[in-house]
Design an enzyme around this catalytic site. Structure first.
Site, PDB file in Angstrom:
ATOM      1  N   ASN A  37       0.815  -1.213   0.000  1.00 35.82           N
ATOM      2  CA  ASN A  37       0.000   0.000   0.000  1.00 35.82           C
ATOM      3  C   ASN A  37       0.854   1.270   0.000  1.00 35.82           C
ATOM      4  OD1 ASN A  37      -2.423   1.332   0.012  1.00 35.82           O
ATOM      5  ND2 ASN A  37      -2.850   1.013   2.192  1.00 35.82           N
ATOM      6  N   HIS A 122     -14.904  -4.119  10.745  1.00 35.86           N
ATOM      7  CA  HIS A 122     -14.734  -2.804  11.364  1.00 35.86           C
ATOM      8  C   HIS A 122     -16.066  -2.100  11.573  1.00 35.86           C
ATOM      9  CE1 HIS A 122     -10.486  -2.314   9.403  1.00 35.86           C
ATOM     10  NE2 HIS A 122     -10.660  -3.496   9.957  1.00 35.86           N
ATOM     11  N   ARG A 147     -14.264  -4.680  15.325  1.00 39.28           N
ATOM     12  CA  ARG A 147     -13.286  -3.671  15.739  1.00 39.28           C
ATOM     13  C   ARG A 147     -13.972  -2.323  15.756  1.00 39.28           C
ATOM     14  NH1 ARG A 147      -8.196  -1.660  12.073  1.00 39.28           N
ATOM     15  NH2 ARG A 147      -9.515   0.150  11.717  1.00 39.28           N
ATOM     16  N   TYR A 159      -7.243   8.310  11.928  1.00 34.67           N
ATOM     17  CA  TYR A 159      -6.976   7.196  11.031  1.00 34.67           C
ATOM     18  C   TYR A 159      -7.912   6.035  11.341  1.00 34.67           C
ATOM     19  CZ  TYR A 159      -4.505   3.795   8.259  1.00 34.67           C
ATOM     20  OH  TYR A 159      -4.203   2.840   7.320  1.00 34.67           O
ATOM     21  N   ASP A 210      -7.846  -0.838  17.385  1.00 32.06           N
ATOM     22  CA  ASP A 210      -6.537  -0.653  16.749  1.00 32.06           C
ATOM     23  C   ASP A 210      -6.003   0.732  17.104  1.00 32.06           C
ATOM     24  OD1 ASP A 210      -4.336  -0.619  15.100  1.00 32.06           O
ATOM     25  OD2 ASP A 210      -5.410  -1.262  13.292  1.00 32.06           O
ATOM     26  N   HIS A 212      -3.061   1.781  15.954  1.00 32.04           N
ATOM     27  CA  HIS A 212      -2.262   2.214  14.796  1.00 32.04           C
ATOM     28  C   HIS A 212      -0.926   2.826  15.215  1.00 32.04           C
ATOM     29  CE1 HIS A 212      -6.369   2.184  12.848  1.00 32.04           C
ATOM     30  NE2 HIS A 212      -5.669   1.436  12.043  1.00 32.04           N
ATOM     31  N   GLU A 236      -4.727  -3.611  19.417  1.00 38.01           N
ATOM     32  CA  GLU A 236      -3.767  -3.823  18.319  1.00 38.01           C
ATOM     33  C   GLU A 236      -2.779  -2.670  18.169  1.00 38.01           C
ATOM     34  OE1 GLU A 236      -5.811  -4.486  14.650  1.00 38.01           O
ATOM     35  OE2 GLU A 236      -4.107  -3.839  13.455  1.00 38.01           O
ATOM     36  N   GLU A 262       1.166  -6.320  11.640  1.00 34.35           N
ATOM     37  CA  GLU A 262       0.770  -6.124  10.238  1.00 34.35           C
ATOM     38  C   GLU A 262       1.885  -5.489   9.411  1.00 34.35           C
ATOM     39  OE1 GLU A 262      -2.793  -3.721  10.798  1.00 34.35           O
ATOM     40  OE2 GLU A 262      -1.718  -1.951  10.116  1.00 34.35           O
ATOM     41  N   ARG A 283      -0.132 -10.704  13.661  1.00 31.82           N
ATOM     42  CA  ARG A 283      -1.031 -10.268  12.581  1.00 31.82           C
ATOM     43  C   ARG A 283      -0.405 -10.247  11.190  1.00 31.82           C
ATOM     44  NH1 ARG A 283      -5.150  -8.015  12.160  1.00 31.82           N
ATOM     45  NH2 ARG A 283      -4.574  -6.035  11.205  1.00 31.82           N
ATOM     46  N   HIS A 312      -3.793  -9.934   9.043  1.00 37.01           N
ATOM     47  CA  HIS A 312      -4.190  -8.630   8.512  1.00 37.01           C
ATOM     48  C   HIS A 312      -5.092  -8.858   7.292  1.00 37.01           C
ATOM     49  CE1 HIS A 312      -2.439  -4.552   6.894  1.00 37.01           C
ATOM     50  NE2 HIS A 312      -3.626  -4.399   7.427  1.00 37.01           N
ATOM     51  N   ASP A 316      -6.348  -3.334   1.460  1.00 42.43           N
ATOM     52  CA  ASP A 316      -5.138  -3.394   0.630  1.00 42.43           C
ATOM     53  C   ASP A 316      -4.560  -4.806   0.530  1.00 42.43           C
ATOM     54  OD1 ASP A 316      -4.777  -2.205   3.355  1.00 42.43           O
ATOM     55  OD2 ASP A 316      -2.650  -2.507   2.967  1.00 42.43           O
ATOM     56  N   GLU A 339      -8.966 -10.889   9.935  1.00 45.22           N
ATOM     57  CA  GLU A 339      -9.605  -9.599   9.670  1.00 45.22           C
ATOM     58  C   GLU A 339     -10.333  -9.653   8.325  1.00 45.22           C
ATOM     59  OE1 GLU A 339      -6.856  -6.342   9.269  1.00 45.22           O
ATOM     60  OE2 GLU A 339      -8.417  -4.826   9.519  1.00 45.22           O
ATOM     61  N   TRP A 403       4.620   6.851  12.789  1.00 47.33           N
ATOM     62  CA  TRP A 403       4.049   6.135  11.662  1.00 47.33           C
ATOM     63  C   TRP A 403       5.131   5.397  10.967  1.00 47.33           C
ATOM     64  CZ3 TRP A 403      -0.336   4.308   9.972  1.00 47.33           C
ATOM     65  CH2 TRP A 403      -1.500   4.817  10.540  1.00 47.33           C
TER      66      TRP A 403
HETATM   67  C1  CS2 Z   1      -5.222  -1.306   9.675  1.00 48.01           C
HETATM   68  C2  CS2 Z   1      -5.018  -1.046   8.214  1.00 48.01           C
HETATM   69  O1  CS2 Z   1      -6.600  -3.131   9.120  1.00 48.01           O
HETATM   70  C3  CS2 Z   1      -5.841  -2.659   9.955  1.00 48.01           C
HETATM   71  O2  CS2 Z   1      -5.608  -3.185  11.014  1.00 48.01           O
HETATM   72  O3  CS2 Z   1      -4.163  -1.058  10.494  1.00 48.01           O
HETATM   73  O4  CS2 Z   1      -5.904  -0.036   7.882  1.00 48.01           O
HETATM   74  C4  CS2 Z   1      -3.620  -0.635   7.788  1.00 48.01           C
HETATM   75  O5  CS2 Z   1      -3.283   0.579   8.356  1.00 48.01           O
HETATM   76  C5  CS2 Z   1      -3.523  -0.591   6.296  1.00 48.01           C
HETATM   77  O6  CS2 Z   1      -3.765  -1.866   5.812  1.00 48.01           O
HETATM   78  C6  CS2 Z   1      -2.170  -0.084   5.841  1.00 48.01           C
HETATM   79  O7  CS2 Z   1      -1.961  -0.344   4.510  1.00 48.01           O
HETATM   80 MG    MG Z   2      -4.043  -2.419  12.106  1.00 42.34          MG
END
Ligand code: CS2
Ligand code: MG
Length: 403
Positions: A37, A122, A147, A159, A210, A212, A236, A262, A283, A312, A316, A339, A403
């Site tokens: 991604n 989600h 989630r 995000y 999550d 992130h 997460e 992930e 993950r 994951h 993407d 997921e 990030w």
């Molecule tokens: C996220 C995703 O699905 C998840 O847990 O963290 O949105 C992730 O940030 C994206 O797949 C990044 O490409």
């Molecule tokens: Mg994630």
């Protein structure tokens, strides 16, 4: 079975996907996902310029040898671009071997360890009330694991939460968009969110969240502790994991189960985390960690420490990764959850697939191979569009945040 050709197909049916198609002298074709991604074209070049020339003429059945050849032979080991390219080749070769055997892929791995795979999706809302509504909506679609993410008062964008009515998409702009971040506001808000969601759904629904990678280890420890009364399935990416020791600190303070991985691409990224039992779920995805051949090594290490998988599955991960993942999940003894973020109708049309969702669980189907194909004529109607993941800056002074 000799490899006669290999081609990269790039398409954007709602979002970008990179697919490797391998053809053999037996007339069989295998498909692998190579989508990274926001950095898609780096993998395209790695495959076209450096991997494909080495594949022509090789025996497609020698999956392990080809994996070692691409990993060790490059001299430059690991890294997301390399491991995505290796994953695409590995996935395509497993697809070919299973098609040659006339069996669904999970049978080659050792057969099913379960009848179906628990999936989570989600629920994202502007605020707590909206998120609770979204959780109910996902319950009505059949999900038993959800989630929950919500907008935070005082922050414009967060995000994982869409700004409009369209579903949230991780890569959202032609150049990276910027989100502002306040740890204080977020830490105050999330326990209130889960108080509301848990009271709305009762004790039987699995709830996940999550972070992130946006907290420091001690902030993550505070959050994990504050969330204990709401009995999360997992918390997460509470903190970035390059420093694996950071998780020790979270563990010392909380019994909330932790999931991470992930962004990992080899077993070395999680070895310390797993061996110290600082996490509960790993993950890592097939596409980002060298395919089935490497992911099963990670899962086997994890099994020694009762760590389970939670692959994951954001949008993407192409349908090829999702389908392959489901074969892996159906087999892997220590599967925890998968997921599942639904793809757009355009994506589903480009990648016809055998996997299905029903009553909160998924199944990869019984089609020989991984069960996902590509409609190349349709794919050609959706050319690549540059897209980036956003960056975060601290609200009070503009510092670029984790990030
Ligand atoms: C996220 C995703 O699905 C998840 O847990 O963290 O949105 C992730 O940030 C994206 O797949 C990044 O490409
Ligand atoms: Mg994630």
């Amino acid at each position: 079975m000799k490899i006669t050709s290999a081609r990269v197909i790039v398409c954007c049916p709602g979002r970008n996907f990179v697919t490797l198609k391998i053809e053999t002298d037996q007339g069989l074709t295998g498909l692998g996902d190579a989508t990274l991604n926001g950095r898609e074209l780096a993998v395209v070049s790695y495959l076209n310029d450096h991997v494909i020339p080495c594949l022509i003429g090789r025996d497609a059945h020698r999956i392990e040898d080809t994996w070692q050849y691409l990993y060790r032979g490059a001299y430059w080991r690991r890294g997301p671009v390399t491991m995505c390219a290796i994953a695409a080749v590995d996935t395509a070769l497993w697809d070919l071997k299973a098609k040659a055997a006339g069996l669904p892929l999970y049978q080659l791995l050792g057969g099913a360890s379960r009848d179906r795979v628990l999936a989570y999706t989600h629920a994202n809302g502007r605020d707590i009330t909206h998120t609770v509504e979204e959780v109910h909506r996902q319950r009505e679609l059949g999900y038993v694991a959800i989630r929950a993410q919500s907008g935070v008062p005082g922050l414009d964008k967060v995000y994982g939460v869409a700004t409009g009515p369209q579903p949230y998409e991780p890569a959202d702009a032609d150049l990276p968009s910027e989100h502002s971040w306040s740890t204080e506001k977020y830490l105050r808000h999330v326990p209130q969110l889960f108080d509301a969601v848990r009271s709305a759904v009762g004790p039987d629904v699995h709830l996940l969240h999550d972070v992130h990678h946006l907290l420091t280890p001690i902030e993550a420890a505070q959050l994990a502790k504050d969330l204990e009364p709401f009995r999360l399935f997992w918390l997460e990416d509470p903190t970035p994991a390059e420093n694996q020791e950071g998780f020790r600190l979270i563990r010392q303070h909380s019994t909330t189960p932790l999931a991470v991985g992930e962004v990992f691409n080899t077993v070395w990224d999680c070895k310390t985390l797993i061996e110290n039992q600082w996490i509960d779920y790993i993950r890592t995805a097939i596409v980002h960690a060298g395919g089935i051949t490497h992911l099963r090594r990670i899962a086997d290490l994890a099994a020694l420490y009762q760590v389970r998988t939670g692959c994951h599955g954001a949008t993407d991960m192409s349908p090829i990764t999702l389908g392959t993942s489901l074969h892996f999940d159906l087999w892997v003894p220590n599967c925890g959850i998968q997921e599942h973020m639904r793809h757009t109708e355009e994506t589903d049309a480009v990648f016809p697939h055998a996997y299905r969702f029903e009553d909160g669980y998924m199944h990869p189907g019984e089609t020989p191979g991984h069960g996902v194909e590509i409609d190349e004529a349709l794919a050609a109607r959706y050319p690549y569009r540059r897209a980036y993941l956003p960056v975060n800056r601290l609200q009070h002074d503009g510092t670029l945040w984790h990030w």
